[in-house]
Every structure is written in C-alpha cells, then in structure tokens.
Design an enzyme around this catalytic site. Structure first.
Site, mmCIF file in Angstrom:
data_model
loop_
_atom_site.group_PDB
_atom_site.id
_atom_site.type_symbol
_atom_site.label_atom_id
_atom_site.label_comp_id
_atom_site.label_asym_id
_atom_site.label_seq_id
_atom_site.Cartn_x
_atom_site.Cartn_y
_atom_site.Cartn_z
ATOM 1 N N SER A 81 15.291 2.043 3.184
ATOM 2 C CA SER A 81 14.375 1.692 2.107
ATOM 3 C C SER A 81 13.186 2.651 2.051
ATOM 4 C CB SER A 81 13.862 0.264 2.319
ATOM 5 O OG SER A 81 13.270 -0.245 1.153
ATOM 6 N N PRO A 82 12.638 2.898 0.864
ATOM 7 C CA PRO A 82 11.431 3.734 0.772
ATOM 8 C C PRO A 82 10.298 3.134 1.600
ATOM 9 C CG PRO A 82 12.377 3.367 -1.404
ATOM 10 C CD PRO A 82 13.102 2.460 -0.466
ATOM 11 N N GLN A 114 12.073 8.624 -4.671
ATOM 12 C CA GLN A 114 11.451 7.575 -5.479
ATOM 13 C C GLN A 114 10.183 8.139 -6.098
ATOM 14 O OE1 GLN A 114 9.013 4.219 -3.881
ATOM 15 N NE2 GLN A 114 10.765 2.943 -4.478
ATOM 16 N N ARG A 160 13.280 0.451 -9.365
ATOM 17 C CA ARG A 160 12.808 -0.635 -8.508
ATOM 18 C C ARG A 160 11.844 -1.500 -9.304
ATOM 19 N NH1 ARG A 160 10.746 -0.996 -2.236
ATOM 20 N NH2 ARG A 160 13.000 -1.011 -1.970
ATOM 21 N N TYR A 174 2.067 -0.844 -8.866
ATOM 22 C CA TYR A 174 1.691 0.527 -9.195
ATOM 23 C C TYR A 174 1.740 0.704 -10.705
ATOM 24 C CZ TYR A 174 2.080 1.043 -4.178
ATOM 25 O OH TYR A 174 1.914 0.876 -2.829
ATOM 26 N N ARG A 184 11.949 -1.980 8.043
ATOM 27 C CA ARG A 184 11.505 -2.119 9.434
ATOM 28 C C ARG A 184 12.621 -1.925 10.454
ATOM 29 N NH1 ARG A 184 8.242 -5.501 6.481
ATOM 30 N NH2 ARG A 184 5.994 -5.291 6.834
#
Length: 793
Positions: A439-440, A518, A647, A599, A741
């Site tokens: 994952s980013p 991304q 996303r 964002y 993680r």
C-alpha cells in the site's frame, strides 16, 4: 427476558477460556476478596446470564443472600433454541459441574452447515454445534439456583435499581436489550442503541434440521432468508429475516401472527419439508445493537444484553451473558474491593465483546446486503456466507472441511496447491502475478521532492519481497502540493530521473513485480511537519500557502486554504498531466489518482469540505466534476496499455459527510471514465471523524462497490494476515489486497506467506540470492517430555 440468540457458524471461540475466568471462578480467590464483601446480591432479570451469575455467587459462598427478580412467570420465555460453543461449555464445566452435567444430557449436536443458493444445497462440515431449548436451559438454571438457596421471585418487577443499590452490596442488571436499569442511568452508562435494516421473527418447526441451514428465497417482493437449526431431537428454531422494504412490500405488516406463520411456512416450504411453523408470542422486530460507554455505576453492574448485544447470525446473547457472569464472579473473587472487581470485569470483557460486536456487525450487514451476492457462483456464495464475519477464514475452513474449500478454489480457478492470493489478475496490459499490493505509505524522506537512496531501498526491498504490485507514497504534482517538506514529487525532470532509477531496479532485480505511482496534491492538509515531528501540525517556519475546494481549515491551528479559482483549477489539472507524463517516462507500470484522505481531489468530493456555489460544488455530480476532469486529462497522456486506478474515501466517518451509497456513485463515475480499479479506503477527510476501527474494517466498502458496479477493487484497512487475503479474494469481496504496516514489519511478507503455506509456483518467486531462506529457520525444541506418572494427593 429477551430472546436467546442463535449462535451462527462464526460463533466466537474461547473468549472465556482465553481469559482464564472459568478456572478462576471455579477455584475462588484470596480470602479478602470483593466477593466476601458482596454478601447481599440482587439480580435484576431471570435470563440465563442473571441466573447463572446468581448460582455461581451462591455456590462460591453459601452465606451470601442472593435474590433474583424476574417479571415473567417461570415458564415464560421468548425464542426457542440456544446454541453454545464448546469453549463456553468448557467454562461452565469448570465453574459448575452440576449445571454442565445437566446441560450435557440435553444437548443436540451436529457439525454441518447447509446453504441453499438458487435451489442447490452446498454443505460444509466440521463446524461443531451444541443446542438445547431455551425453556429447558432456564429450567436447569432454576433448579440449580433453588438447590443452592438462591431466592427466585417470578412475576415480580424488581424495585428501582437505586433502591436496590442502597440495600444490597451488589446489584447485577441482567434485564436485557431494553434494560430499564440502563435507561434509569443513561447519563452514567451513556448507551448507544442502533436499530438495523432488517426485520426478523423467531419461530419453530416440529422436526429437527440435520444441519445449521441457511435458505435464500428470491420472491417478487425481494430477498428473504431463513436461519434454522435443531434444538432437540424433534424441534428446530426458524428465524425468518428480510430487509424492511421487502417486509413492507410483502405485506407482513398487515398480517396477524397466524397469517404470518402460514406465509413464512409457504415461502420456505422446501426447507421445512412442508411442515408448519409455530410461534411463542413471536413478533417481527428489528435488531438493536447496544453499546455502553460504561458497564458499572457504584455497586451496580450490567451484564449480557443490558451491556451489549451481538446479532443472532454470529453470536449468542446467551453465550455472551453466561461468559459475562463467569468473568464477573471470577473478578469478584480475585479483587480486594468491589470497585476493583467491577473495573477488572469490564477490562476483561470489553475487548472480547467489542471483537464479537465487530464480527456481528459484519455478519448482519452481509445479510442486509444479501441481494448483492446472489449472482455469485453457488459454492463461492456459500464460502462468502461462511466467512462473512471474518471469524471463519479460508485457512480455518480448510481445516474444518478441506473438500469443500478445495471445491471453491477450483471454481475460482486456483491451480492445484495454489492459494487464492497467488492467482494472477490482469488490468489492461498489465498482469499482476499475485493479489498482494504494498500500500502507498508516505515516507517523508525526500529532499526537494527527489526520492533518494532511502526510497530505493524501501521500495526495492518490498519488490524483492514478492508482492504483485508495489505502490509509491503519494507523489506530489507540485511543490505547493506537498504535505510536508519531506514529500516526494514528480514536478521536475530531476525527480523523474530519480524515480526511473527505482523503477529500473524493480524491473531488473524483481522481475514479475509491478511498481505503481500514486499522484496527488495535499490541498488543505499541506505545509505540515514530518509525521514523527507532529502529524498534521503546521510548520513552525517556511510555510507555503494552501489551496482547496473551499476555505475550510483541516483542524484548529491549521492554516486556512484559499478557495481555488477557475484559472487555478486549470493550472492544477495541468500539473497532474505533467506529473503523469513524467511517470510514464519513468516506466511506472500503473498510475493511481489519489482522491482520498482529505487531500485536494478528495476535498472536492466530500460535502464537508466542498462548500462551493459554482459548477464545482453542490450536488455529488458537481462535486465530482473537477476530480473527473483531472482523471480524464491524466488518462489522455497515460499510456493506453497501462492501467489507471483511483483511491477514494468511501466514508468520512462523520455526520453529513460522504456516505457508503455516495461512494458507490463516485466509483461508478470513475469507472465510466475508464478507471481500471477502485482503491477503497475510508476517512482522514475531517479531523472530527469517528472511525469504527477493527480487523479488515474497510473491506465492506470495497466489497459493496465491487458487487454493485462490477469493477475490480483494492481492499485496504487492517488486513494483516495472508489468511485474510485468501479469504477476501476467494469470497469475491476484493480483487487485490493492499497492506501497509505488515510490509513495514516484514518487507518479505509475501515470500513468507508463500513459505508458510508451502506454496512454490509462478505467483511468487524468491530472488536467487534469497532462495536459501525460503524455508522457515529451525528453532529450539519447545515441547517437553510428558510426565510418566500422575500422582494424586
């Protein structure tokens, strides 16, 4: 008393035995325990939890005065059968062998679950259930209480809990989902009660199912389902459930009890073998999830449904209540004061209950949205149902019933010996060799937006670790679009060259692994400190001006952004285009447009952050306008054969924000514009969010988008094990799983997942220098010789 809940096939295993409450309740505790202080005990509610607590307390100290108030008569009860897990029974066996022996003689046991999907029955075995009639359970507990000297007051309303608290040392409120005790102290317990979208009714049939049966009826009014299980040699519980709108359309609201029973029996005639149904003061109701911020007040404590509820499709209210009673009594025996005991009880039980409630919510929501899955192949549908709560998983089900699980895998297309996570997926001209995505993750380690050696090692290590797709962090399209001074960018040629160094390494040294970029713009969440210096905290110096859909700051103390003008929107769109062009030249295999987490582009989508009155604000279609313009512009320069994903935040976790229903429409709009997959995250849009954290907690949003639109989805959010990935992929809830993680903890997470599953094949390849590590290292001996003699005394 409230109706006993049927424990579904995902009933929680072993919460009491893990905590040790069963052993402790049986053996007692220190002489100066809180239990010795609780000599006079009042129990409000004569359901299984209240009765069992009363019996345990009296058994451990015959000098106690224990009184139970039950407003109904001894033989009055709602519902029919009760299912208890082996772990709960083990706890009862240790704490009160007399009760256990009586229950053991009454139980009917079975192993199979039958799922009937469009007329075809699919059976999964190895599950292990034990059930008995609720009335018989109460009789056993009544007899035990009387034999121990507990005072039972039937047909009598308990005095107000405040009066009881004054005259008794301990008051146990076991008065059910509509607890009067809880309502009397709402300002203390601070309950949250949520009603759900389905109606259900508790009925019975005078024959015994030979399995736990789920039957789906597709009627002219909508989907209805039957949950059935035996509770004696000649009787079964039958729960009929459907969404509220289906219930209304079918006219059940105008039928009396006899007409309702007759209609239900006709709808499910095949499952019932033509047998009639009967009721026990049965009425249609909606399930209520009860959560309390506190479970005790002074010498008053809540147990069972008064404290918490779990949907009948996964957890038994009886099971949780009995386990509460065991833990409460154990804590009373162990602690030196009543206050300490009640605190310890809540600390012990709350995590177990929270976990059960998360699983129960997943289960009830699955059944609420049952219609979404009916188009799945039959065995996959059955697997999806069995794993709906995430308690039963692919690996767990394989141990229970290998033949069934292997059949589901064959239907899915898994080659022999290939776990679902190691099957390929094609997006446009890109074939991913497995379903794992790194994952980013923002690293905040770039200088002037240029990724350096850290990024090479970070992304390179994870590419060598076997994932099918490795994603960069959010790469910013301008200096002003950075989150922090350490964020990477693609707004200069030097940055593009640095990224090319990284993609070349991945393609050369980890062949078969794809690398994606991304692209995003921080919007109102920019100009902040590095995460470890103060996440989302403004810079102390060197701030740059922020822009956003509307001039709304992210949190108190944050900078207020400027509202973007039409001309500025055009400039930013072109910044995205230029960054995408550089990304293509840098040889990225996939591009993801970041429209999540508050964002810039996400800020246009959410009604909480977009208050514009022009063409870019207002309705969802208007809020989508600018993100779609950016998507189209980027897609026009991104190579046709390379896939592009988006996303999104599927919910803002805040009142008035983006809803799950709107997220489907957002995904639908991007799909219509050519998105190849939707990466479904949630939240981080507003500071006042209240997420419902838990294992795989975001995956239901991805699942819904996949089922409603048919577009591939990337599921994210606390997916932590390869078993989770296999379960989600095989159930058809996700096409790819992104883990963050776990890949920080173990860069070679995918390789190790293959090794632990004894898989070697095209879905993952160990780099040649690492092949010697493809087997788990040996460890020292952990078992000890068994004792040859057991001595008594």
């Amino acid at each position: 008393m409230t109706a006993g809940h049927a424990a579904g096939p995902t009933a929680d295993p072993g919460s009491v035995s893990r905590s040790g409450a069963t052993r402790r309740a049986a053996t007692g505790g220190p002489a100066a325990s809180a239990g010795r202080q609780a000599l006079r005990v009042a129990v409000i509610g004569g359901g299984p939890g209240g009765l069992y607590a009363a019996a345990l307390l009296k058994r451990l100290d015959p000098a106690r005065e224990v009184t139970v108030w039950e407003r109904n008569a001894p033989d009055d009860t709602f519902g029919f059968g009760v299912v208890l897990s082996d772990e709960t029974l083990g706890g009862i066996e240790h704490a009160d062998p007399v009760v256990y022996a009586a229950l053991k003689d009454e139980f009917v046991r079975w192993d199979d679950i039958d799922i009937v999907h469009r007329g075809v029955r699919h059976t999964s075995g190895g599950h292990g259930f034990a059930a008995l009639g609720r009335r018989r359970l109460l009789q056993i507990l009544h007899e035990r209480c009387r034999s121990l000297g507990v005072t039972l007051r039937f047909g009598t309303e308990a005095p107000h809990p405040g009066r009881l608290s004054e005259s008794y040392d301990l008051v146990i409120a076991a008065d059910g989902v509509r607890s009067g005790t809880r309502e009397a102290y709402t300002e203390v317990f601070r309950p949250s009660v949520e009603e759900h979208r389905c109606r259900y009714i508790w009925l019975a049939a005078d024959f015994a199912f030979d399995a736990f049966r789920f039957e789906i009826a597709e009627t002219e009014h909508g989907v209805m389902q039957l949950h059935g299980y035996p509770f004696s040699a000649d009787a079964s519980t039958v729960i009929v459930e459907m969404r509220e709108e289906v219930w209304r359309a079918a006219g059940f609201g105008e039928l009396d009890t006899a007409e309702t029973i007759e209609r239900c029996a006709k709808i499910f005639a095949d499952a019932l073998q033509g047998m009639p149904l009967r009721s026990n003061r049965s009425t249609w109701t909606t399930f209520r999830t009860v959560v309390n911020e506190r479970w005790s007040h002074g010498n008053l404590v809540l147990i069972g449904d008064a404290a918490h509820t779990a949907h009948f499709s996964i957890g038994s209210g009886t099971k949780l209540a009995v386990e509460d009673a065991l833990a409460l009594v154990a804590c009373l025996e162990e602690r030196t004061s009543l206050r300490e005991a009640l605190v310890a009880y809540e600390q012990e039980r709350r995590p177990v209950v929270a976990s059960t409630q998360r699983a129960a919510r997943a289960s009830l929501e699955w059944f609420e949205n049952l219609g979404l899955y009916l188009g799945q192949p039959g065995r996959q549908f059955a697997f999806n149902l069995l794993t709906r709560s995430r308690r039963v998983t692919h690996d767990n089900l394989r141990l229970r019933d290998a033949d069934f699980t292997e059949a589901v895998e064959r239907d899915f297309g898994c080659p022999p010996g290939t776990p679902p996570m190691f099957t390929p997926l094609r997006l446009r001209g890109l074939t991913l060799r497995n379903r794992v995505v790194v994952s980013p993750m923002d690293m905040y380690s770039a200088e002037d937006g240029v990724p350096g050696d850290f990024h090479l090692v970070h992304l390179g290590a994870r590419a060598l670790g076997g994932a099918g797709l490795v994603m960069t962090e959010m790469v910013c399209v301008s200096a002003e679009g950075r989150i922090t001074p350490g964020c990477a960018g693609l707004y200069t040629g030097r940055q593009g060259e640095a990224w090319r160094r990284i993609t070349d390494f991945v393609h050369d040294q980890a062949p078969g692994t794809a690398i994606g970029v991304q692209l995003g713009h921080s919007g109102r969440k920019g100009s902040t400190k590095l995460m470890w210096e103060g996440m989302d905290e403004p810079l102390e110096a060197g701030n740059w001006p922020l822009v956003a859909a509307s001039p709304i700051r992210y949190k108190p103390g944050s900078q207020t952004p400027r509202e973007l003008s039409r001309a500025q929107l055009t400039d930013i769109r072109e910044q995205f285009v230029a960054a995408a062009w550089r990304a293509a030249r840098s040889s990225f295999d996939l591009l993801e447009l970041h429209c999540a987490h508050g964002y810039l582009l996400s800020g246009f989508l959410s009604p909480l952050t977009n208050h514009r009155t022009d063409a870019y604000g207002g309705t969802l279609a208007e809020r989508l306008r600018f993100p779609l313009e950016v998507f189209d512009a980027v897609r026009s320069v991104w190579p046709e054969e390379r896939p592009m994903t988006v996303r999104i935040s599927a919910t803002d976790w805040a009142e008035g924000g983006t809803t799950a229903e709107e997220s489907v429409e957002i995904a639908r709009a991007f799909a219509a514009h050519g998105a190849d997959a939707i990466d479904v995250s949630t939240g981080q849009v507003v500071d006042e969010e209240r997420p419902a954290f838990g294992r795989s907690y975001q995956t239901p949003y991805a699942d819904r988008i996949r089922q409603e639109i048919g577009i591939p989805v990337i599921a994210v959010g606390a997916i932590s094990s390869w078993d989770d990935v296999n379960s989600l992929i095989l159930a058809g809830r996700a096409d790819l799983c992104a883990l963050a993680r776990p890949h920080l903890y173990d860069p070679h997470w995918t390789l190790h997942a293959a090794a632990e599953q004894e898989y070697s094949g095209p879905g993952v390849t160990w780099p040649a220098p690492y092949r010697a590590g493809s087997r788990r290292p040996q460890t020292g001996r952990t078992d000890a010789p068994r004792p040859r003699l057991t001595l008594g005394g």
